[in-house]
Design an enzyme around this catalytic site. Structure first.
Site, mmCIF file in Angstrom:
data_model
loop_
_atom_site.group_PDB
_atom_site.id
_atom_site.type_symbol
_atom_site.label_atom_id
_atom_site.label_comp_id
_atom_site.label_asym_id
_atom_site.label_seq_id
_atom_site.Cartn_x
_atom_site.Cartn_y
_atom_site.Cartn_z
ATOM 1 C CB ILE A 28 35.993 49.072 39.869
ATOM 2 C CG1 ILE A 28 36.620 48.092 38.870
ATOM 3 C CG2 ILE A 28 36.758 50.408 39.901
ATOM 4 C CD1 ILE A 28 36.354 48.442 37.424
ATOM 5 C CB ALA A 29 38.846 50.656 44.444
ATOM 6 N NE ARG A 57 37.563 63.169 45.678
ATOM 7 C CZ ARG A 57 38.498 63.950 45.147
ATOM 8 N NH1 ARG A 57 39.246 64.694 45.934
ATOM 9 N NH2 ARG A 57 38.694 63.974 43.836
ATOM 10 C CE1 TYR A 78 41.484 59.577 45.851
ATOM 11 C CE2 TYR A 78 40.753 61.361 44.421
ATOM 12 C CZ TYR A 78 40.498 60.183 45.092
ATOM 13 O OH TYR A 78 39.252 59.598 45.003
ATOM 14 C CG HIS A 99 39.710 57.897 34.364
ATOM 15 N ND1 HIS A 99 39.228 56.834 33.620
ATOM 16 C CD2 HIS A 99 39.288 57.681 35.632
ATOM 17 C CE1 HIS A 99 38.549 56.023 34.406
ATOM 18 N NE2 HIS A 99 38.569 56.510 35.626
ATOM 19 C CE LYS A 117 34.699 49.486 32.024
ATOM 20 N NZ LYS A 117 33.409 50.108 32.355
ATOM 21 C CG ASP A 196 29.780 51.568 33.271
ATOM 22 O OD1 ASP A 196 30.788 51.924 33.905
ATOM 23 O OD2 ASP A 196 28.991 50.698 33.690
#
Length: 351
Positions: A28-29, A57, A78, A99, A117, A196
């Site tokens: 999704i990134a 990472r 991060y 999250h 989400k 999801d």
């Protein structure tokens, strides 16, 4: 306060843009990165945002990601991203269970956040995250894209117009075979169908039947699930009865495909929304099931641009939330999903 919060006039005068960073480099990134790159070539958004940084990472993975999409910098942790004072907005693109912790870390590092989400794994985590957001005064908003898409307003306007009469029932489904993705079947990552894909039919009902258009509230829930071998929910059936008698039934699955449609049924006809995950078109039918008309939705880049633009504009205006998905709605939807899981007897290992 963050670099640009509440400083629209100053930003415009100096030609500054909202620097967007992505935390995580999964599937999704990539969708978000492509969206950001395209937004820089679109006159509607080119002066608003800048694809600035990505953190993963693995430093090599982050560097390849940044090169592919034209990001200025990349980080192999991060923590490095959070230490960069040029980052204005962080899009959190990691699994649900991470999250809350990552969002809190971003806020404490003076970073506004757009959280994919499900906002968090449960309502308690969401409350903790939103409390930190309140303390910092920074933007914190959930990136459930259907809340920001133009189709939301189109559906709401059609219901308000009375063209299909008084709404009595609704159905919606979203199913994809996704068990090949590790996070989807991992209880420790809050995997399963509900958070999801099931979240979309529930939000579809909330937008079409809930507080957007009336004072209607949920009076009763009937639901069942079929578990996956790892213990997460694999196929879900959820029926919501509202206090005025309207009935809404949702289905979601990570085992199979479906037509992804949403139907809103009224006393004078009904409408069918093609693909509730990103409405592609709306068909209106009369009482004889004859097609009255078809409504196209506006062309878009990927659909993610609307949530990015909403977040960027909120930052420039110094707002702590987006009107398209206010904190109260995020909490209410998570409490609903917590209640559904409670009926199933499903808890995540960290709960």
């Amino acid at each position: 306060m963050s670099r640009l919060n509440g400083k629209r006039a100053e930003a415009q005068k100096q030609g500054l843009k909202v620097n967007v960073a992505i935390l995580g480099a999964g599937r999704i990134a990539h969708t978000m990165a492509n969206t950001l790159a395209e937004m820089t070539r679109d006159s509607r958004y080119s002066s608003l945002i800048e694809p600035y940084a990505v953190a993963a990472r693995d430093a090599d993975r982050a560097a390849d990601f940044a090169e592919k999409y034209g990001f200025d910098v990349s980080y192999g942790s991060y923590e490095e991203l959070l230490a960069d004072p040029e980052v204005d907005l962080v899009y959190i693109a990691t699994p649900h269970a991470l999250h809350a912790e990552q969002g809190i870390a971003c806020l404490k590092a003076d970073k506004n956040i757009l959280v994919e989400k499900s906002f968090t794994a449960n309502a308690d985590q969401a409350q903790q995250l939103l409390e930190v957001a309140d303390e910092t005064g920074l933007l914190c908003t959930e990136a459930i894209w259907t809340r920001y898409l133009p189709s939301r307003g189109i559906v709401a306007d059609l219901i308000t117009s009375g063209e299909i009469g008084q709404v009595q029932a609704a159905t919606a489904n979203l199913c994809y075979p996704t068990t090949h993705k590790a996070r989807i079947t991992d209880p420790a990552m809050a995997g399963g169908a509900l958070l999801d894909v099931g979240i979309y039919p529930l939000n579809f009902f909330d937008m079409a039947l809930g507080r957007d258009t009336s004072d209607r509230t949920i009076a009763d829930i009937e639901t069942s699930t079929v578990p996956y071998e790892t213990g997460v929910d694999a196929i879900d059936s959820i029926t919501l009865r509202y206090d005025d008698g309207v009935l809404a039934t949702a289905n979601a699955s990570i085992l199979c495909a479906s037509d992804r449609s949403g139907t809103i049924c009224g006393t004078e006809g009904y409408m069918v929304c093609q693909n509730i995950n990103n409405v592609e078109g709306i068909d209106l039918y009369d009482l004889d099931h004859k097609l009255v008309r078809h409504i196209d939705v506006p062309a878009q880049i990927t659909g993610f641009e609307y949530e990015v633009a909403a977040a960027a504009n909120a930052i420039l205006d110094g707002k702590p939330e987006c009107t398209q998905m206010p904190h109260a709605d995020t909490l209410r939807m998570l409490r609903l999903m917590d209640q559904i899981r409670s009926i199933w007897g499903l808890k995540y290992p960290f709960e």
